[in-house]
Structures are given as structure tokens and as C-alpha cells.
Design a protein around this motif. Sequence first.
Motif, PDB file in Angstrom:
ATOM      1  N   LEU A  26       0.743  -1.263  -0.076  1.00 49.61           N
ATOM      2  CA  LEU A  26      -0.082  -0.017  -0.027  1.00 49.61           C
ATOM      3  C   LEU A  26       0.913   1.311   0.114  1.00 49.61           C
ATOM      4  N   VAL A  27       0.553   2.056  -1.013  1.00 46.58           N
ATOM      5  CA  VAL A  27       1.389   3.421  -1.135  1.00 46.58           C
ATOM      6  C   VAL A  27       0.404   4.481  -0.774  1.00 46.58           C
ATOM      7  N   VAL A  28       0.705   5.347   0.299  1.00 45.02           N
ATOM      8  CA  VAL A  28      -0.220   6.329   0.621  1.00 45.02           C
ATOM      9  C   VAL A  28       0.462   7.731   0.101  1.00 45.02           C
ATOM     10  N   GLY A  29      -0.080   8.448  -0.679  1.00 40.56           N
ATOM     11  CA  GLY A  29       0.280   9.496  -1.432  1.00 40.56           C
ATOM     12  C   GLY A  29       0.684   9.181  -2.867  1.00 40.56           C
ATOM     13  N   GLY A  30       0.931  10.479  -3.500  1.00 39.81           N
ATOM     14  CA  GLY A  30       0.860  10.344  -4.975  1.00 39.81           C
ATOM     15  C   GLY A  30       1.701  11.460  -5.720  1.00 39.81           C
ATOM     16  N   GLY A  31       2.772  11.905  -4.736  1.00 39.79           N
ATOM     17  CA  GLY A  31       3.728  12.867  -5.265  1.00 39.79           C
ATOM     18  C   GLY A  31       4.978  12.114  -5.905  1.00 39.79           C
ATOM     19  N   GLU A  32       6.125  13.176  -5.720  1.00 49.56           N
ATOM     20  CA  GLU A  32       7.405  12.409  -6.308  1.00 49.56           C
ATOM     21  C   GLU A  32       7.955  11.371  -5.643  1.00 49.56           C
ATOM     22  N   VAL A  33       7.845  11.547  -4.150  1.00 52.61           N
ATOM     23  CA  VAL A  33       8.501  10.251  -3.436  1.00 52.61           C
ATOM     24  C   VAL A  33       7.812   9.328  -3.508  1.00 52.61           C
ATOM     25  N   ALA A  34       6.228   9.430  -3.710  1.00 52.16           N
ATOM     26  CA  ALA A  34       5.602   8.201  -3.903  1.00 52.16           C
ATOM     27  C   ALA A  34       5.928   7.464  -4.979  1.00 52.16           C
ATOM     28  N   ALA A  35       6.052   8.342  -6.067  1.00 50.58           N
ATOM     29  CA  ALA A  35       6.425   7.896  -7.597  1.00 50.58           C
ATOM     30  C   ALA A  35       7.621   7.020  -7.612  1.00 50.58           C
ATOM     31  N   GLY A  36       8.724   7.349  -6.700  1.00 53.84           N
ATOM     32  CA  GLY A  36      10.046   6.635  -6.755  1.00 53.84           C
ATOM     33  C   GLY A  36       9.913   5.442  -5.821  1.00 53.84           C
ATOM     34  N   ARG A  37       8.860   5.136  -4.872  1.00 50.84           N
ATOM     35  CA  ARG A  37       8.705   4.062  -4.000  1.00 50.84           C
ATOM     36  C   ARG A  37       7.884   3.084  -4.882  1.00 50.84           C
ATOM     37  N   ILE A  38       7.003   3.693  -5.729  1.00 49.39           N
ATOM     38  CA  ILE A  38       6.188   2.850  -6.602  1.00 49.39           C
ATOM     39  C   ILE A  38       7.051   2.168  -7.542  1.00 49.39           C
ATOM     40  N   VAL A  39       8.015   2.659  -8.185  1.00 46.54           N
ATOM     41  CA  VAL A  39       8.975   2.186  -9.212  1.00 46.54           C
ATOM     42  C   VAL A  39       9.674   1.015  -8.586  1.00 46.54           C
TER      43      VAL A  39
END
Length: 247
Positions: A26-39
Motif C-alpha cells: 500500500l502506497v499512501v500519497g501520489g507525489g514525487e516521493v511516492a512515484a519513486g517508491r512505486i517504481v
Amino acid sequence: MKSNYPEIQGGGSLILAWQVRNKKVLVVGGGEVAAGRIVNVLNADAKVTVVCPHSGLNDEVFFRVANKQVEHVDRKFQPSDLDGVDMVLTAVDDPEASSQIYKLCHEKRIPANIADVPPECDFYFGSVHRDGPLQIMVSTNGNGPKLANIVRRQIADTLPHNIGLAVQRVGMLRKKLRKVAPNIAEGPKRMQWMSKVCEQWTLDELCDMTEEDMEMLLEYYSPGLVPSFETVRLQEPDGAYDGPFLI
């Protein structure tokens, strides 16, 4: 009392290769940091759900959502979002909300990473160099992410250009060896033989190793020998072993 054993240096992290294939992240948030975590977690084949209002998605996260690489819940976080989750990553500009999510994760024994709040992280994301199956992570244990990035680049610059392909070929050979010698008792011998191959063959030779070369090389496993790359290539197609070719 002095000894020959490694000196203990407290304050570090246990750096592991965490297998999250098909795990629910689960990723909470949708900004630049979240984008890196998602990758990071998508590269590890995790199943990712992003909880964030649509208006909070940056272009990259929106791209992941639009291409169905992740599931998207278009609202703010709710405690029920933690049901059935294996890992939580938060990346929101709300310290109070982030701390509350961490407390809930702690109660449910779900490992969590709260971006930019080291004390509320069960694990850290390091700076990673990736070349095929090869991954090298540099961690400063939350002290200096930018410095970790600099160190990682310096390490990557010193690596041979073909190291990733060499690792891939060695992995293929290792899988074939397990089929040739599947017995658990063969474990130490398999490890020793593979170590000899990696030490005695150059990276270029490992990269050039074909499946035919692997089959030929495996014929030398039983006597525990490692022939040279040239010897393997010079053998007849039937690959009959006719004597030792130690290097």
C-alpha cells in the motif's frame, strides 16, 4: 581481548534482498516521493495499491494508474486500507497523519516506511544501482539520502560494463547445475564448483557462454573440475569428457 573475528559496529541496518513478489503493498500519497517508491516495489513484482485523491497524483503516478500498473483508491487514507496488506509506504506532507498510519501499522504488525521520518521506519530505501539481475544498494541508515546517491554513482562507474550479463549467465548455469545435481547433500559441492567457475572464467567469457557451452561445462562437474573457456569451445559436439583440464 583481541580476536580475529569481525568487530561489531552497532547502529547499522540489516540489509536484505526482500522478496515481495505478489505481495500487497500500500502506497499512501501520489507525489514525487511516492512515484519513486512505486517504481521500487513494481520492479520487485509487488501488487501495488495507491491511496490518494486524484488531484494529488503527479504525472508519473497518474501514468502508472492510467496504464493499470497499480490500483488506485481516489480518496484519503482510511484504517480499513490496511486490511490484507503486507507492506505500507507513506509519502504525504502531513506528519500527524503519517504518524497515525505508522501506529496503526505497528499495531497490526505491518512493516512500514514513513518518508523522511527515520524513527518511524521499519526499513529504509537505499540508493540502488540496477543492471539486469544485479542490484547494489547503498544505505546511510537515514542520515544522508543524497550522499548515498553520490556513493552509488561512484560505485556504478567502477563496475565492468558487462557485469549484469555475466550475472545472468551464471544464474542460468546454476539452474542447470541444480537439475544435474539436485540432491541436497550436493549443496556444498555445487557451491564450490560454481565459485571456481566464477573465479577462473573472465567476465567476457561468462557473458559469451552459450547454453551449449553450459551443457559442456556441466560434464566436468562430477569430477569437480573447471575447464578453460577455450577447452569447452574446442570439445566435440558430443562433449565426451576425456581427461582433466584444470586451469
